[in-house]
Design a protein around this motif. Sequence first.
Motif, PDB file in Angstrom:
ATOM      1  N   TYR A   6       0.883  -1.175   0.000  1.00 39.67           N
ATOM      2  CA  TYR A   6       0.000   0.000   0.000  1.00 39.67           C
ATOM      3  C   TYR A   6       0.919   1.223   0.000  1.00 39.67           C
ATOM      4  O   TYR A   6       1.365   1.683   1.051  1.00 39.67           O
ATOM      5  N   GLY A   8       2.263   5.191  -0.691  1.00 36.93           N
ATOM      6  CA  GLY A   8       1.719   6.548  -0.638  1.00 36.93           C
ATOM      7  C   GLY A   8       2.644   7.467   0.129  1.00 36.93           C
ATOM      8  O   GLY A   8       3.713   7.056   0.591  1.00 36.93           O
ATOM      9  N   THR A   9       2.220   8.713   0.255  1.00 38.24           N
ATOM     10  CA  THR A   9       3.027   9.698   0.975  1.00 38.24           C
ATOM     11  C   THR A   9       2.757   9.606   2.475  1.00 38.24           C
ATOM     12  O   THR A   9       3.670   9.732   3.290  1.00 38.24           O
ATOM     13  N   PHE A  10       1.489   9.400   2.839  1.00 45.02           N
ATOM     14  CA  PHE A  10       1.078   9.251   4.243  1.00 45.02           C
ATOM     15  C   PHE A  10       1.665  10.360   5.128  1.00 45.02           C
ATOM     16  O   PHE A  10       2.346  10.095   6.112  1.00 45.02           O
ATOM     17  N   HIS A  14      -4.023   8.868   8.093  1.00 42.82           N
ATOM     18  CA  HIS A  14      -5.283   9.246   8.751  1.00 42.82           C
ATOM     19  C   HIS A  14      -6.219   8.035   8.728  1.00 42.82           C
ATOM     20  O   HIS A  14      -5.859   6.970   8.194  1.00 42.82           O
ATOM     21  N   GLY A  16      -8.819   7.287   7.026  1.00 45.25           N
ATOM     22  CA  GLY A  16      -9.186   6.761   5.703  1.00 45.25           C
ATOM     23  C   GLY A  16      -8.163   5.722   5.263  1.00 45.25           C
ATOM     24  O   GLY A  16      -8.509   4.655   4.745  1.00 45.25           O
ATOM     25  N   HIS A  17      -6.886   6.016   5.484  1.00 46.46           N
ATOM     26  CA  HIS A  17      -5.824   5.055   5.159  1.00 46.46           C
ATOM     27  C   HIS A  17      -5.964   3.794   6.018  1.00 46.46           C
ATOM     28  O   HIS A  17      -5.800   2.675   5.526  1.00 46.46           O
ATOM     29  N   ILE A  20      -8.735   1.536   4.777  1.00 43.86           N
ATOM     30  CA  ILE A  20      -8.329   0.752   3.595  1.00 43.86           C
ATOM     31  C   ILE A  20      -7.424  -0.416   4.030  1.00 43.86           C
ATOM     32  O   ILE A  20      -7.573  -1.541   3.562  1.00 43.86           O
ATOM     33  N   LYS A  41       8.223  16.382  -2.704  1.00 48.00           N
ATOM     34  CA  LYS A  41       6.831  16.659  -2.307  1.00 48.00           C
ATOM     35  C   LYS A  41       6.771  17.565  -1.075  1.00 48.00           C
ATOM     36  O   LYS A  41       5.687  17.934  -0.638  1.00 48.00           O
ATOM     37  N   ARG A  87      -4.431   1.009  -3.905  1.00 44.90           N
ATOM     38  CA  ARG A  87      -4.586   2.461  -3.861  1.00 44.90           C
ATOM     39  C   ARG A  87      -6.020   2.751  -3.435  1.00 44.90           C
ATOM     40  O   ARG A  87      -6.926   1.971  -3.708  1.00 44.90           O
ATOM     41  N   GLY A  88      -6.202   3.877  -2.752  1.00 43.14           N
ATOM     42  CA  GLY A  88      -7.552   4.249  -2.309  1.00 43.14           C
ATOM     43  C   GLY A  88      -8.210   5.153  -3.339  1.00 43.14           C
ATOM     44  O   GLY A  88      -7.543   5.925  -4.031  1.00 43.14           O
ATOM     45  N   ARG A  90     -11.436   7.839  -3.665  1.00 43.23           N
ATOM     46  CA  ARG A  90     -12.499   8.553  -2.959  1.00 43.23           C
ATOM     47  C   ARG A  90     -13.545   9.043  -3.944  1.00 43.23           C
ATOM     48  O   ARG A  90     -14.607   8.494  -4.086  1.00 43.23           O
ATOM     49  N   GLU A  98      -5.421   8.065 -10.669  1.00 44.16           N
ATOM     50  CA  GLU A  98      -5.117   6.676 -10.290  1.00 44.16           C
ATOM     51  C   GLU A  98      -5.071   5.769 -11.525  1.00 44.16           C
ATOM     52  O   GLU A  98      -4.250   4.862 -11.602  1.00 44.16           O
ATOM     53  N   PRO A 119     -12.985   3.594   0.658  1.00 48.22           N
ATOM     54  CA  PRO A 119     -13.113   3.549   2.119  1.00 48.22           C
ATOM     55  C   PRO A 119     -14.579   3.682   2.534  1.00 48.22           C
ATOM     56  O   PRO A 119     -15.454   3.953   1.700  1.00 48.22           O
ATOM     57  N   TYR A 123     -15.069   8.660   5.332  1.00 55.76           N
ATOM     58  CA  TYR A 123     -13.707   9.128   5.053  1.00 55.76           C
ATOM     59  C   TYR A 123     -13.531   9.648   3.621  1.00 55.76           C
ATOM     60  O   TYR A 123     -12.424   9.974   3.202  1.00 55.76           O
ATOM     61  N   LEU A 126     -11.816  12.994   3.278  1.00 54.50           N
ATOM     62  CA  LEU A 126     -10.623  13.170   4.107  1.00 54.50           C
ATOM     63  C   LEU A 126      -9.336  13.031   3.294  1.00 54.50           C
ATOM     64  O   LEU A 126      -9.209  12.136   2.465  1.00 54.50           O
TER      65      LEU A 126
HETATM   66  P1  ADP Z   1      -0.146   9.906  -2.581  1.00 56.23           P
HETATM   67  O1  ADP Z   1       0.688  11.152  -2.521  1.00 56.23           O
HETATM   68  O2  ADP Z   1       0.600   8.711  -3.099  1.00 56.23           O
HETATM   69  O3  ADP Z   1      -1.493  10.064  -3.238  1.00 56.23           O
HETATM   70  P2  ADP Z   1      -1.471   9.762  -0.013  1.00 56.23           P
HETATM   71  O4  ADP Z   1      -0.805   9.554   1.290  1.00 56.23           O
HETATM   72  O5  ADP Z   1      -2.195  11.031  -0.222  1.00 56.23           O
HETATM   73  O6  ADP Z   1      -0.336   9.507  -1.074  1.00 56.23           O
HETATM   74  O7  ADP Z   1      -2.472   8.590  -0.271  1.00 56.23           O
HETATM   75  C1  ADP Z   1      -2.055   7.250  -0.316  1.00 56.23           C
HETATM   76  C2  ADP Z   1      -3.186   6.406  -0.866  1.00 56.23           C
HETATM   77  O8  ADP Z   1      -4.295   6.466   0.029  1.00 56.23           O
HETATM   78  C3  ADP Z   1      -3.719   6.902  -2.214  1.00 56.23           C
HETATM   79  O9  ADP Z   1      -4.089   5.791  -2.988  1.00 56.23           O
HETATM   80  C4  ADP Z   1      -4.921   7.715  -1.848  1.00 56.23           C
HETATM   81  O10 ADP Z   1      -5.884   7.725  -2.892  1.00 56.23           O
HETATM   82  C5  ADP Z   1      -5.432   6.926  -0.662  1.00 56.23           C
HETATM   83  N1  ADP Z   1      -6.254   7.764   0.215  1.00 56.23           N
HETATM   84  C6  ADP Z   1      -6.018   9.016   0.615  1.00 56.23           C
HETATM   85  N2  ADP Z   1      -7.027   9.491   1.390  1.00 56.23           N
HETATM   86  C7  ADP Z   1      -7.923   8.477   1.468  1.00 56.23           C
HETATM   87  C8  ADP Z   1      -9.192   8.352   2.105  1.00 56.23           C
HETATM   88  N3  ADP Z   1      -9.762   9.351   2.792  1.00 56.23           N
HETATM   89  N4  ADP Z   1      -9.827   7.188   1.992  1.00 56.23           N
HETATM   90  C9  ADP Z   1      -9.276   6.186   1.264  1.00 56.23           C
HETATM   91  N5  ADP Z   1      -8.112   6.232   0.627  1.00 56.23           N
HETATM   92  C10 ADP Z   1      -7.425   7.381   0.723  1.00 56.23           C
END
Ligand code: ADP
Length: 159
Positions: A6, A8-10, A14, A16-17, A20, A41, A87-88, A90, A98, A119, A123, A126
């Motif tokens: 999984y 991402g930048t995280f 939060h 929502g993450h 998932i 970033k 990947r999430g 929304r 995506e 999610p 969320y 979010l």
């Molecule tokens: P990135 O910069 O790679 O998009 P993020 O940390 O923003 O990194 O997000 C990581 C993953 O989590 C991405 O696939 C994003 O779509 C997903 N994501 C972000 N916010 C949410 C949320 N509220 N619910 C579900 N998935 C999310």
Amino acid sequence: MKKVIYPGTFDPIHNGHVDIAERASKLFDELIFVVADNPSKKPLFTAAERVEMIRQATAHITNVSVSSTKELIVNFARKIKAIALIRGLRHVSDFEFEFQMAMMNYHLNPEITTILMMPDEKYIHLNSTVVKDVSSLKGDIEDYIPGIVQKYLKAKFNT
Ligand code: ADP
């Protein structure tokens, strides 16, 4: 052994993450968060801080671990023998980006499948930017972030 990542930048993780991760961890044997260590970033938190927050926020999920990389995500996935990346998704507006990234990753490594997951609807609005903005202005964001993230944000913004 079905291993997925999984990525991402995280910045920061939060709920929502976490939502998932809870869903995906039930579908696979092992789920590995991969923090993208990409200074361009300009994240608020260092990669080490982001890894630590994820580690503590997901301690209740037994088959989850956390890593970070400066590498191309599909190369990292190949190296650790992951079969897919999560990947999430929304809003419909997320889809275009995506989809583009999934196609590029497919081109780079056809063996890694992209899985898009939605999610819980609470969320849907979010994201990490909202979390940081509200927190920096001393707003109440507690319902949307793990306790450990709250501590890190307080320390960062001196609130
Ligand atoms: P990135 O910069 O790679 O998009 P993020 O940390 O923003 O990194 O997000 C990581 C993953 O989590 C991405 O696939 C994003 O779509 C997903 N994501 C972000 N916010 C949410 C949320 N509220 N619910 C579900 N998935 C999310």
